[in-house]
Design an enzyme around this catalytic site. Structure first.
Site, PDB file in Angstrom:
ATOM      1  N   THR A  78       0.867  -1.173   0.000  1.00 50.69           N
ATOM      2  CA  THR A  78       0.000   0.000   0.000  1.00 50.69           C
ATOM      3  C   THR A  78       0.895   1.211   0.000  1.00 50.69           C
ATOM      4  O   THR A  78       1.947   1.188   0.628  1.00 50.69           O
ATOM      5  CB  THR A  78      -0.890   0.057   1.255  1.00 50.69           C
ATOM      6  OG1 THR A  78      -1.808  -1.038   1.208  1.00 50.69           O
ATOM      7  CG2 THR A  78      -1.709   1.324   1.321  1.00 50.69           C
ATOM      8  N   THR A 121      -1.880   0.956   6.729  1.00 53.80           N
ATOM      9  CA  THR A 121      -1.267  -0.094   5.909  1.00 53.80           C
ATOM     10  C   THR A 121      -1.067  -1.335   6.774  1.00 53.80           C
ATOM     11  O   THR A 121      -0.917  -1.235   7.989  1.00 53.80           O
ATOM     12  CB  THR A 121       0.067   0.376   5.301  1.00 53.80           C
ATOM     13  OG1 THR A 121       0.704  -0.742   4.674  1.00 53.80           O
ATOM     14  CG2 THR A 121       1.015   0.962   6.332  1.00 53.80           C
ATOM     15  N   GLY A 122      -1.093  -2.496   6.122  1.00 51.65           N
ATOM     16  CA  GLY A 122      -0.920  -3.748   6.859  1.00 51.65           C
ATOM     17  C   GLY A 122      -1.993  -4.742   6.472  1.00 51.65           C
ATOM     18  O   GLY A 122      -2.614  -4.609   5.405  1.00 51.65           O
ATOM     19  N   ARG A 165     -11.500  -9.793  -3.487  1.00 48.86           N
ATOM     20  CA  ARG A 165     -11.231  -9.456  -2.070  1.00 48.86           C
ATOM     21  C   ARG A 165     -11.025  -7.930  -1.933  1.00 48.86           C
ATOM     22  O   ARG A 165     -10.363  -7.296  -2.728  1.00 48.86           O
ATOM     23  CB  ARG A 165      -9.982 -10.191  -1.605  1.00 48.86           C
ATOM     24  CG  ARG A 165      -9.534  -9.843  -0.191  1.00 48.86           C
ATOM     25  CD  ARG A 165      -8.415  -8.811  -0.188  1.00 48.86           C
ATOM     26  NE  ARG A 165      -7.885  -8.593   1.146  1.00 48.86           N
ATOM     27  CZ  ARG A 165      -6.959  -7.693   1.441  1.00 48.86           C
ATOM     28  NH1 ARG A 165      -6.458  -6.923   0.502  1.00 48.86           N
ATOM     29  NH2 ARG A 165      -6.543  -7.553   2.670  1.00 48.86           N
ATOM     30  N   GLY A 176      -9.663  -5.148   0.780  1.00 48.37           N
ATOM     31  CA  GLY A 176      -8.993  -4.900   2.056  1.00 48.37           C
ATOM     32  C   GLY A 176      -9.467  -3.600   2.675  1.00 48.37           C
ATOM     33  O   GLY A 176     -10.509  -3.049   2.311  1.00 48.37           O
ATOM     34  N   ASP A 177      -8.695  -3.085   3.618  1.00 50.84           N
ATOM     35  CA  ASP A 177      -9.086  -1.867   4.336  1.00 50.84           C
ATOM     36  C   ASP A 177      -8.897  -0.598   3.513  1.00 50.84           C
ATOM     37  O   ASP A 177      -9.581   0.410   3.741  1.00 50.84           O
ATOM     38  CB  ASP A 177      -8.245  -1.724   5.608  1.00 50.84           C
ATOM     39  CG  ASP A 177      -6.759  -1.597   5.261  1.00 50.84           C
ATOM     40  OD1 ASP A 177      -6.224  -2.522   4.619  1.00 50.84           O
ATOM     41  OD2 ASP A 177      -6.148  -0.565   5.597  1.00 50.84           O
TER      42      ASP A 177
HETATM   43  N1  ASP Z   1      -3.807  -2.926   3.767  1.00 52.85           N
HETATM   44  C1  ASP Z   1      -3.548  -3.472   2.443  1.00 52.85           C
HETATM   45  C2  ASP Z   1      -4.603  -4.498   2.131  1.00 52.85           C
HETATM   46  O1  ASP Z   1      -4.907  -5.305   2.998  1.00 52.85           O
HETATM   47  C3  ASP Z   1      -2.206  -4.080   2.302  1.00 52.85           C
HETATM   48  C4  ASP Z   1      -1.064  -3.339   2.963  1.00 52.85           C
HETATM   49  O2  ASP Z   1      -1.185  -2.213   3.346  1.00 52.85           O
HETATM   50  O3  ASP Z   1       0.011  -3.893   3.126  1.00 52.85           O
HETATM   51  O4  ASP Z   1      -5.091  -4.546   1.041  1.00 52.85           O
END
Ligand code: ASP
Length: 257
Positions: free
Chosen positions: A140, A190-191, A168, A170-171
């Site tokens: 991200t 991020t994460g 899918r 994500g956040d």
């Molecule tokens: N948060 C992002 C997701 O789950 C991935 C990331 O930030 O590493 O899509």
């Protein structure tokens, strides 16, 4: 007059190798701000630069899904109450530019085919997206900018987490989870997206700032809500002061003010 500022991150889990790309994007956004460009223009330029950076892997180098497809998410939110996001968009190297075009539309979030057809309608070219050469990891990039009018803009773009199924989400494009912006503060997360979404992290961190808490303490609190084996990181920028980044893992980030 509000003091301009910018803060950028290159993703939780990314190491020192990716720091230069984040610093370059920060410098680009900062130069634009110094020239009097708006927070929106500076944030988009910085995200586009990171989407085009093969090491940072959002946009051009997005993660490959379990079925081999590359579907990208991006979102923009502003302190004057606007939001635009696309999820699972394909054939689009810079999804952040499509998300930004939704800021002033009645519809503020589009997925998959509908997102790509909207991109066609605003002449964003269809391009094959190469995909990340790395087989594991997450991606991200996020940018928060405050301009001299005091407007705060948060812009984030992601290839998601490796190997997740097609479709899918994500956040990153979810308002309140991976992104939040109000007149007090902007937050970009991020994460591991599913974990961040469950905790509605960005909004809950922002609430602590708007009710009088310090930005660094609020971001630290946000990270502490996760077990240490779940990679997470946040950047934040409030209506005054410098941008801050905090993570429970490596996270390249940079700020200027
Ligand atoms: N948060 C992002 C997701 O789950 C991935 C990331 O930030 O590493 O899509």
């Amino acid at each position: 007059m509000p003091k301009p500022a910018i803060v950028c991150h290159g993703g939780a889990g990314h190491g020192a190798r990716d720091q230069p790309g984040v610093e370059e994007a920060t410098s680009l956004g900062w130069t634009l701000l110094q020239q009097g460009d708006s927070a929106l223009d500076a944030a988009l330029a910085a995200v586009v630069m990171m989407e085009n950076d093969p090491f940072l892997n959002a946009g051009t180098g997005g993660r490959i899904r379990a079925d081999g497809s590359i579907q990208l998410d991006a979102a923009v939110m502003t302190s004057d109450g606007r939001f635009g996001a696309v999820t699972c968009i394909e054939q689009t190297k810079n999804p952040i530019l499509v998300a930004a075009k939704l800021l002033d539309e009645q519809v503020n979030m589009l997925a998959g085919r509908g997102a790509r057809e909207f991109a066609d309608s605003i002449n964003v070219p269809r391009d094959e997206v190469e995909g990340s050469p790395q087989s594991t990891g997450n991606d991200t990039v996020g940018v928060i900018v405050r301009d001299q009018s005091g407007l705060i803009v948060v812009a984030s773009s992601t290839g998601g987490c490796t190997g997740r199924p097609a479709g899918r989400i994500g956040d990153t494009p979810l308002i309140g989870a991976g992104i939040w912006c109000d007149e007090y503060v902007g937050i970009s997360a991020t994460g591991i997206g599913e974990a961040i979404t469950l905790k509605m992290s960005s909004l809950r961190i922002a609430d602590r700032v708007s009710s009088g808490g310090g930005l660094s303490d609020a971001l630290k609190w946000g990270v502490e809500q996760f077990n240490s084996d779940i990679e997470v990181g946040f950047i934040g920028l409030s209506s005054q002061g410098d941008g801050v980044g905090i993570a429970n893992t490596k996270m390249p980030w940079a700020s200027k003010s």
